[in-house]
Every structure is written in C-alpha cells, then in structure tokens.
Design an enzyme around this catalytic site. Structure first.
Site, PDB file in Angstrom:
ATOM      1  N   SER A 101     -33.624 -34.976  -7.607  1.00 58.13           N
ATOM      2  CA  SER A 101     -34.261 -33.595  -7.625  1.00 58.13           C
ATOM      3  C   SER A 101     -33.970 -32.621  -8.809  1.00 58.13           C
ATOM      4  O   SER A 101     -32.606 -32.673  -8.919  1.00 58.13           O
ATOM      5  CB  SER A 101     -34.271 -33.063  -6.311  1.00 58.13           C
ATOM      6  N   TYR A 112     -30.235 -29.656   1.030  1.00 62.47           N
ATOM      7  CA  TYR A 112     -31.352 -30.674   0.352  1.00 62.47           C
ATOM      8  C   TYR A 112     -30.811 -31.030  -1.065  1.00 62.47           C
ATOM      9  O   TYR A 112     -30.700 -32.173  -1.197  1.00 62.47           O
ATOM     10  CB  TYR A 112     -32.739 -30.199   0.048  1.00 62.47           C
TER      11      TYR A 112
END
Length: 339
Positions: free
Chosen positions: A134, A159
């Site tokens: 990501s 995350y």
C-alpha cells in the site's frame, strides 16, 4: 520471459474484494484457471461482495472457497490439493481509520494470514507470489513523488505497519527459500463496484441523501487516485515477470502502481459531483464541512512509477473524469430504485 499464460492455475486471495474481483475476471478472460478465496467478512456490504462473485461464477475455470487466511490448516490443504503456479495475495483487512478502533482484525488477516500464505508457498513452491502492499507504507514522508527507494519506517497507522511488515516478511522468505515475490504499493484505487468505505463512495452516498459531506484537513489534501483498470493491468504485467535476483541473490521486487498525478481532494469532490449530476443521480452540489486532519491520515500521496514504465512499458493513464464517469454510471445502475 512472460510466465503468465492460459495454462496457469492461479490463486487469488480476496477474490470477492474490489481489486480481487477485477483481477480474477481479467485472468479468466485470458483463459487462466482461477481459484478464489475470501472470508466474506462484513467490514462493508457483503451483498456487494456476493454481486462480484456472481459475475465470476459462470466461468468454468473459476472455483471459489469461502476461507480465512488465518486458517492455517485450511490454507495448507488448499495448496496441497490445488498445486498453484502463481499466487496473488490481495486479501487483507483494509482501511486506515478502522485499524485504529479494530487492531486485532489487522494482525489476524494482514500478519498471520500473510504468514500462512508465505508458509504455503514455501512448502508448495510456486513460480511467483505477488502481494498487495500500500502507498500507506510511506507514512509521513515529505519527499515526493514517493519512490520505492525511500525509507518506509515511519508508519502513521497500524494498517500501514502491517503492510510494511508484509514486505519485510516476503523479503525474508525470498532470501531464505528463494520464493520469487513482488509487492505492489497501490495508490488510492477507485472505480465501479468499489469499496463503500472509500471516500469517493461515501461522498456519493451522502450526496444522494442530500447530506453534508465532511472534508478533512480543510480540503488541503492530495491523493494519487488510480482507476481500477489501470491497477489490474499493472498487476497482470507484474505477474508475468518473475523478479530477477538482487545483489544479495534475493528474487524480490517492489513497485508503485499509481496514477503519478495527485489531485486535490476538493477538485476530486467537484469532479465527482459533476459526474453524478450528469448521470441524474443528484441535482446539485453538496454542502461541505471542512474539518481538521484525522489520525492516521497523510497530507499527500504521489507515486513515482518510473520502474513500472522501465520494466513493463506501462503507466496508469485513466483521467479522473473518465474514471468517475464510469463509477457514476455503475452506481446509477446498481442502486437504481434502492436509495
């Protein structure tokens, strides 16, 4: 040499997810055999996940297993039974803000789950493991555009930390067991059948209801919005090329996949409103509430895609207006008469 062809059996984890669905469909259209797994959790509307699967199920070369990545025995049995050529790990607990209130879900899916995939690839060797990272790994980096050479040791959310961990774990397994791995740092993916937890989808839902929309950091934020078809084209390109070994003899690579063109959030909202008005979904722009930055958010994302261009002669190219027009048309069709 391109290793991706119609003879390959491919595992796609998170196959009922946004990117997983589109990738599976593209691979099936190419003639590949695809095995999809997903736990169909209720982080967002499960009906949307089932609607995606309904579009994959008619393919003779597609099979689906409802399964959680954290189920080590189940993953091991699947690899033993199926003998995959290529694995694409897209399953993950998504969402930056959700990770602040529900950290356990991220450890189970993104850490334990990815470990189980790595172990399965170790004991049942595959030609290539491709996995989703990501843009959030860049954290609070000030230098732009973000390059894969940049340091990524300052995550601003759990995350992001789990995605950074995936890259480190993959490197260790590539080094120890010579598993060819490629990580893909995705930048703000959007499009039809997308994730309802994403800002553009949430904005649309509020616009339809005539509600005020909240824009953080007083609208002074930039995102490298990347259309789903460009993401999938990038993944397919990468799948076919096993990474060459680096100077340490490790078959490991990381790429950014982003539009290479950050857009201001207020401009994004105005473009979205224009597309929704054009489709007759709304009849006027929304009232906007400008708020301070939220925990876990960053000011800007901006992908350096030079390596993607160099290695594959590919660069995302869908404009914001094109992509949001496609989204608006789908939204109108999908939710017709239900909102």
């Amino acid at each position: 040499m391109n290793i991706l062809n119609a003879d390959k059996k491919i595992l796609v984890t998170g196959a009922a997810g946004f990117i997983g669905f589109y990738l599976s469909k593209r691979l099936l259209d190419m003639g590949c055999t695809v095995v999809g797994i997903d736990n169909l959790n209720d982080y967002y509307d499960v009906n949307l996940k089932r609607a995606r699967l309904d579009l994959l199920n008619p393919y003779d070369t597609f099979t689906f297993h409802k399964m959680d990545l954290a189920d080590k025995a189940g993953i091991e049995k699947l690899f033993t039974d199926q003998k995959f050529d290529i694995v694409v790990n897209l399953a993950a607990q998504a969402g930056v803000r959700y990770s602040i209130t529900n950290p356990d879900a991220y450890i189970n899916s993104n850490i334990v789950g990815f470990f189980n995939i790595l172990e399965a690839c170790r004991h049942h060797p595959v030609e290539h493991l491709v996995y989703a990272s990501s843009s959030s790994v860049y954290g609070s980096n000030k230098k732009v555009p973000y390059s894969t050479e940049d340091k990524v040791d300052n995550p601003v959310s759990l995350y992001a930390a789990t995605k950074n961990s995936n890259e480190l774990m993959a490197h260790a397994y590539s080094k120890l067991y010579k598993i060819p791995t490629t990580g893909l740092r995705f930048f703000t993916v959007y499009g039809p059948m997308g994730r309802p937890d994403m800002a553009y989808f949430g904005f649309t839902n509020k616009l339809v209801k005539g509600e005020k929309i909240q824009i953080f950091n007083y609208g002074d934020m930039k995102r490298d919005f990347t259309y789903i078809d460009d993401i999938v084209a990038g993944v397919v390109n990468v799948m076919g090329k096993v990474p060459s070994v680096d100077e340490d003899g490790v078959p490991y690579k990381i790429y950014n996949i982003g539009n290479n063109k950050p857009e201001n959030l207020l401009y994004f909202v105005e473009t979205l409103e224009k597309c929704l008005i054009k489709e007759g979904i709304i009849d006027r722009p929304a009232e906007k509430e400008l708020l301070p930055m939220q925990p876990g958010d960053v000011y800007q994302t901006y992908a350096d895609v030079d390596e993607l261009v160099r290695d594959f002669n590919f660069k995302p190219s869908t404009s914001l207006e094109q992509g949001l027009t496609h989204f608006a048309k789908w939204y109108k069709e999908y939710y017709r008469g239900t909102r």
